[in-house]
Design a protein around this motif. Structure first.
Motif, PDB file in Angstrom:
ATOM      1  N   ALA A  33       1.671  -2.974   8.667  1.00  0.00           N
ATOM      2  CA  ALA A  33       2.842  -3.237   7.827  1.00  0.00           C
ATOM      3  C   ALA A  33       2.410  -3.680   6.438  1.00  0.00           C
ATOM      4  N   GLN A  34       1.393  -4.518   6.367  1.00  0.00           N
ATOM      5  CA  GLN A  34       0.900  -4.973   5.072  1.00  0.00           C
ATOM      6  C   GLN A  34       0.287  -3.809   4.296  1.00  0.00           C
ATOM      7  N   LEU A  35      -0.465  -2.969   4.965  1.00  0.00           N
ATOM      8  CA  LEU A  35      -1.088  -1.831   4.288  1.00  0.00           C
ATOM      9  C   LEU A  35      -0.042  -0.876   3.734  1.00  0.00           C
ATOM     10  N   VAL A  36       1.028  -0.680   4.471  1.00  0.00           N
ATOM     11  CA  VAL A  36       2.086   0.215   4.009  1.00  0.00           C
ATOM     12  C   VAL A  36       2.689  -0.285   2.703  1.00  0.00           C
ATOM     13  N   THR A  37       2.823  -1.597   2.568  1.00  0.00           N
ATOM     14  CA  THR A  37       3.427  -2.140   1.353  1.00  0.00           C
ATOM     15  C   THR A  37       2.429  -2.355   0.225  1.00  0.00           C
ATOM     16  N   LYS A  38       1.159  -2.579   0.540  1.00  0.00           N
ATOM     17  CA  LYS A  38       0.173  -2.914  -0.484  1.00  0.00           C
ATOM     18  C   LYS A  38      -0.644  -1.726  -0.975  1.00  0.00           C
ATOM     19  N   VAL A  39      -0.935  -0.774  -0.111  1.00  0.00           N
ATOM     20  CA  VAL A  39      -1.761   0.367  -0.491  1.00  0.00           C
ATOM     21  C   VAL A  39      -0.873   1.454  -1.083  1.00  0.00           C
ATOM     22  N   THR A  40      -1.198   1.840  -2.307  1.00  0.00           N
ATOM     23  CA  THR A  40      -0.448   2.916  -2.957  1.00  0.00           C
ATOM     24  C   THR A  40      -1.196   4.226  -2.769  1.00  0.00           C
ATOM     25  N   PRO A  41      -0.524   5.347  -2.914  1.00  0.00           N
ATOM     26  CA  PRO A  41      -1.225   6.634  -2.805  1.00  0.00           C
ATOM     27  C   PRO A  41      -2.420   6.724  -3.766  1.00  0.00           C
ATOM     28  N   GLY A  42      -2.304   6.108  -4.925  1.00  0.00           N
ATOM     29  CA  GLY A  42      -3.415   6.119  -5.877  1.00  0.00           C
ATOM     30  C   GLY A  42      -4.627   5.343  -5.409  1.00  0.00           C
ATOM     31  N   ASP A  43      -4.434   4.412  -4.466  1.00  0.00           N
ATOM     32  CA  ASP A  43      -5.545   3.629  -3.920  1.00  0.00           C
ATOM     33  C   ASP A  43      -6.370   4.417  -2.902  1.00  0.00           C
ATOM     34  N   CYS A  44      -5.782   5.425  -2.322  1.00  0.00           N
ATOM     35  CA  CYS A  44      -6.381   6.092  -1.167  1.00  0.00           C
ATOM     36  C   CYS A  44      -7.738   6.721  -1.459  1.00  0.00           C
ATOM     37  N   SER A  45      -7.897   7.380  -2.588  1.00  0.00           N
ATOM     38  CA  SER A  45      -9.196   8.008  -2.867  1.00  0.00           C
ATOM     39  C   SER A  45     -10.276   6.946  -3.055  1.00  0.00           C
ATOM     40  N   ARG A  46      -9.946   5.802  -3.642  1.00  0.00           N
ATOM     41  CA  ARG A  46     -10.929   4.724  -3.796  1.00  0.00           C
ATOM     42  C   ARG A  46     -11.268   4.095  -2.441  1.00  0.00           C
TER      43      ARG A  46
ATOM     44  N   HIS B 270      -2.358  11.673   1.582  1.00  0.00           N
ATOM     45  CA  HIS B 270      -2.834  11.634   0.201  1.00  0.00           C
ATOM     46  C   HIS B 270      -4.317  11.953   0.059  1.00  0.00           C
ATOM     47  N   LEU B 271      -4.947  12.346   1.165  1.00  0.00           N
ATOM     48  CA  LEU B 271      -6.370  12.673   1.146  1.00  0.00           C
ATOM     49  C   LEU B 271      -6.597  14.065   1.718  1.00  0.00           C
ATOM     50  N   PRO B 272      -7.686  14.701   1.322  1.00  0.00           N
ATOM     51  CA  PRO B 272      -7.997  16.006   1.933  1.00  0.00           C
ATOM     52  C   PRO B 272      -8.343  15.817   3.411  1.00  0.00           C
ATOM     53  N   SER B 273      -8.168  16.837   4.190  1.00  0.00           N
ATOM     54  CA  SER B 273      -8.379  16.729   5.637  1.00  0.00           C
ATOM     55  C   SER B 273      -9.814  16.373   6.007  1.00  0.00           C
ATOM     56  N   ASP B 274     -10.768  16.619   5.119  1.00  0.00           N
ATOM     57  CA  ASP B 274     -12.156  16.287   5.423  1.00  0.00           C
ATOM     58  C   ASP B 274     -12.572  14.916   4.883  1.00  0.00           C
TER      59      ASP B 274
ATOM     60  N   GLY C 278      -5.030   1.621  10.122  1.00  0.00           N
ATOM     61  CA  GLY C 278      -3.880   1.460   9.230  1.00  0.00           C
ATOM     62  C   GLY C 278      -4.097   2.145   7.891  1.00  0.00           C
ATOM     63  N   ALA C 279      -5.284   1.971   7.307  1.00  0.00           N
ATOM     64  CA  ALA C 279      -5.581   2.621   6.023  1.00  0.00           C
ATOM     65  C   ALA C 279      -5.581   4.135   6.180  1.00  0.00           C
TER      66      ALA C 279
END
Length: 168
Positions: free
Chosen positions: A111-124, A51-55, A43-44
């Motif tokens: 479904a929860q990840l879609v609503t809770k994880v923002t693009p800014g969270d992805c690199s972390r 929002h992340l590089p392919s690698d 899900g993540a």
């Protein structure tokens, strides 16, 4: 951590209203965590793919790790399903397989990840996933248990808690 708490979405409203949340043993917590870990990773990765590089580790190595845990899901199924049924306060319908429960949890977690994880969270999330990558799955869920207990100790109010086997 929030993903583990999503397990409690299976619990009914009367359980949530109780003064003391229900508890699971350390072994049950680990089984539930290992049971849902693949869904959390997938899900993540799906949520963060754009929002992340392919690698990015989350898109590559983490999926391979989740695939390995998913292949071993059946070993954790009986304990995880029994704990989830007890947390829900009801018996799961006869014949609910781990695959069915896993699919339901997968859909809920995504479904929860879609609503809770923002693009800014992805690199972390990617960074944390890559730092935790060397840990075997058993150690990873052990660490999650320590963090969960620490949150409980600091006054967080989870929908369930980890307690000693004799408290069940």
């Amino acid at each position: 951590m929030k993903s583990i708490i999503a397990l409690a979405l299976v619990a009914n409203a009367t359980t949530a209203a109780a003064a003391e949340p229900p508890c699971v043993t350390d072994a049950e917590f680990k089984s539930m965590a290992l049971f849902v870990l693949p869904s959390v990773v997938y899900g993540a990765a799906d949520r963060c793919a754009a929002h992340l590089p392919s690698d990015a580790y989350l898109l590559n190595g983490a999926r391979r790790m989740a695939d390995g845990v998913a292949r071993d899901r059946a070993r954790h199924e009986p304990t995880a399903v029994a704990a989830l049924a007890r947390l829900s306060g009801t018996k799961l319908p006869k014949g609910v397989s781990g695959e069915t429960l896993g699919s339901m949890l997968n859909d809920m977690l995504r479904a929860q990840l879609v609503t809770k994880v923002t693009p800014g969270d992805c690199s972390r999330i990617d960074e944390v996933a890559s730092l935790l990558a060397p840990l075997p799955a058993e150690n990873l869920v052990g660490l999650l248990g320590v963090l969960f207990r620490e949150g409980m100790r600091r006054g967080k109010k989870p929908p369930f808690q980890i307690c000693a086997a004799q408290e069940i």
